[in-house]
Design a protein around this motif. Structure first.
Motif, PDB file in Angstrom:
ATOM      1  N   ARG A   1       0.849  -1.186   0.000  1.00  0.00           N
ATOM      2  CA  ARG A   1       0.000   0.000   0.000  1.00  0.00           C
ATOM      3  C   ARG A   1       0.893   1.247   0.000  1.00  0.00           C
ATOM      4  O   ARG A   1       1.620   1.494   0.955  1.00  0.00           O
ATOM      5  N   THR A   2       0.812   1.968  -1.089  1.00  0.00           N
ATOM      6  CA  THR A   2       1.631   3.182  -1.210  1.00  0.00           C
ATOM      7  C   THR A   2       0.819   4.452  -1.049  1.00  0.00           C
ATOM      8  O   THR A   2       1.407   5.540  -0.986  1.00  0.00           O
ATOM      9  N   TRP A   3      -0.502   4.326  -1.005  1.00  0.00           N
ATOM     10  CA  TRP A   3      -1.309   5.542  -0.942  1.00  0.00           C
ATOM     11  C   TRP A   3      -1.094   6.346   0.337  1.00  0.00           C
ATOM     12  O   TRP A   3      -1.174   7.597   0.286  1.00  0.00           O
ATOM     13  N   PRO A   4      -0.817   5.744   1.494  1.00  0.00           N
ATOM     14  CA  PRO A   4      -0.561   6.624   2.656  1.00  0.00           C
ATOM     15  C   PRO A   4       0.663   7.503   2.472  1.00  0.00           C
ATOM     16  O   PRO A   4       0.652   8.695   2.825  1.00  0.00           O
ATOM     17  N   ARG A   5       1.714   6.928   1.885  1.00  0.00           N
ATOM     18  CA  ARG A   5       2.925   7.731   1.657  1.00  0.00           C
ATOM     19  C   ARG A   5       2.670   8.830   0.642  1.00  0.00           C
ATOM     20  O   ARG A   5       3.104   9.973   0.828  1.00  0.00           O
ATOM     21  N   ARG A   6       1.959   8.491  -0.435  1.00  0.00           N
ATOM     22  CA  ARG A   6       1.646   9.507  -1.438  1.00  0.00           C
ATOM     23  C   ARG A   6       0.789  10.613  -0.849  1.00  0.00           C
ATOM     24  O   ARG A   6       1.010  11.802  -1.113  1.00  0.00           O
ATOM     25  N   THR A   7      -0.202  10.235  -0.054  1.00  0.00           N
ATOM     26  CA  THR A   7      -1.069  11.230   0.574  1.00  0.00           C
ATOM     27  C   THR A   7      -0.271  12.150   1.485  1.00  0.00           C
ATOM     28  O   THR A   7      -0.487  13.370   1.515  1.00  0.00           O
TER      29      THR A   7
ATOM     30  N   SER B   1       0.159  16.104   0.820  1.00  0.00           N
ATOM     31  CA  SER B   1      -0.309  17.004   1.875  1.00  0.00           C
ATOM     32  C   SER B   1       0.804  17.937   2.341  1.00  0.00           C
ATOM     33  O   SER B   1       0.580  19.130   2.576  1.00  0.00           O
TER      34      SER B   1
END
Length: 274
Positions: free
Chosen positions: A20-26, A30
């Motif tokens: 899961r890479t979306w937390p890092r991208r988010t 941000s």
């Protein structure tokens, strides 16, 4: 397989779960958004952006853009002489810089100048030349020698020398030079090696950078006219001051055409030198 036995179904190898890479991208997006907003807050030293003024003055900007889209072709004859002056500055500046850049480059590169103090001195001078923006050089030279083409020409020479010496000397430093080692083993002096081996070997690289500097000179000369350094830039600044956007549009189009022609010619020359 013996009779009476059944074949077991082949088990498929399962792929590992996709990370899961979306937390890092988010988090990255941000952080960038927060930093951008922070730089626009005057309370903490950011840039003050008046969106209200932009919204109120959009009609003026649209009117100016509309005027730029209506070139005044009757103004073309007046641009011929300043454009010729700009081309003269560009070509003469590139020629003088080409002559100066050869010895300076050989003195700034380690394979062609093993003497450390002189090499560091040349590099320091080149770094100072490159550190000062060309518009600042033009302002200083206009104050020293007066308004006209001469300060613009001197500025272009300094600008071209800084670019050519920096790029070519770094290319010489990063390349292998077995021919220099062979010549040194044969008893040749450093001057003989530079003149008979290093310079002919790196002449195509010099030529590419000289042509690149010539392309930049036409663009830069259009800006130098703002401080009175002559050329088409001086006429451009004058017409801007009179809000003659139709004349400004003609000058911009003329600069664009000249730059494209020089780029096409330099591209053909580069292909022949390759």
């Amino acid at each position: 397989m013996t009779p009476g036995t059944t074949a077991e179904p082949a088990t498929r190898s399962e792929l590992p779960p996709r990370p899961r890479t979306w937390p890092r991208r988010t988090l990255i997006v941000s952080a960038l958004a927060a930093f951008t907003v922070a730089t626009c807050l005057p309370a903490i030293g950011g840039v003050e952006i008046d969106l209200g003024a932009i919204a109120q003055n959009w009609r003026r900007g649209a009117a100016n853009l509309s005027a730029l889209l209506q070139p005044n072709w009757a103004f073309v004859p007046r641009t011929v002489q300043p454009m010729l002056e700009t081309l003269q500055m560009a070509f003469v500046g590139a020629a003088i810089a080409a002559a100066l850049s050869v010895p300076l480059t050989l003195w700034a590169a380690r394979p062609t100048n093993p003497h450390t103090p002189s090499r560091l001195a040349v590099r320091a001078v080149i770094n100072v030349i490159r550190a000062v923006p060309d518009l600042v050089w033009a302002t200083i030279l206009v104050a020293m020698v007066g308004v006209g083409a001469l300060p613009g020409l001197l500025t272009l020479v300094l600008f071209d020398v800084g670019i050519v010496v920096k790029l070519v000397s770094e290319a010489i430093d990063s390349a292998d030079h077995p021919y220099l080692e062979a010549a040194r083993a044969g008893g040749a002096t450093q001057h003989q090696m530079n003149r008979g081996l290093a310079l002919p070997q790196n002449l195509p690289l010099f030529a590419n950078q000289w042509l690149y500097a010539l392309e930049l000179n036409v663009r830069i000369s259009a800006i130098l006219g703002i401080v009175g350094a002559g050329g088409i830039g001086r006429l451009l600044d004058e017409r801007f001051g009179f809000f003659a956007y139709g004349d400004v549009s003609v000058i911009i189009l003329e600069i664009l055409v000249v730059v494209l022609i020089i780029e096409a010619a330099s591209h053909l020359l580069r292909r022949r030198l390759a």
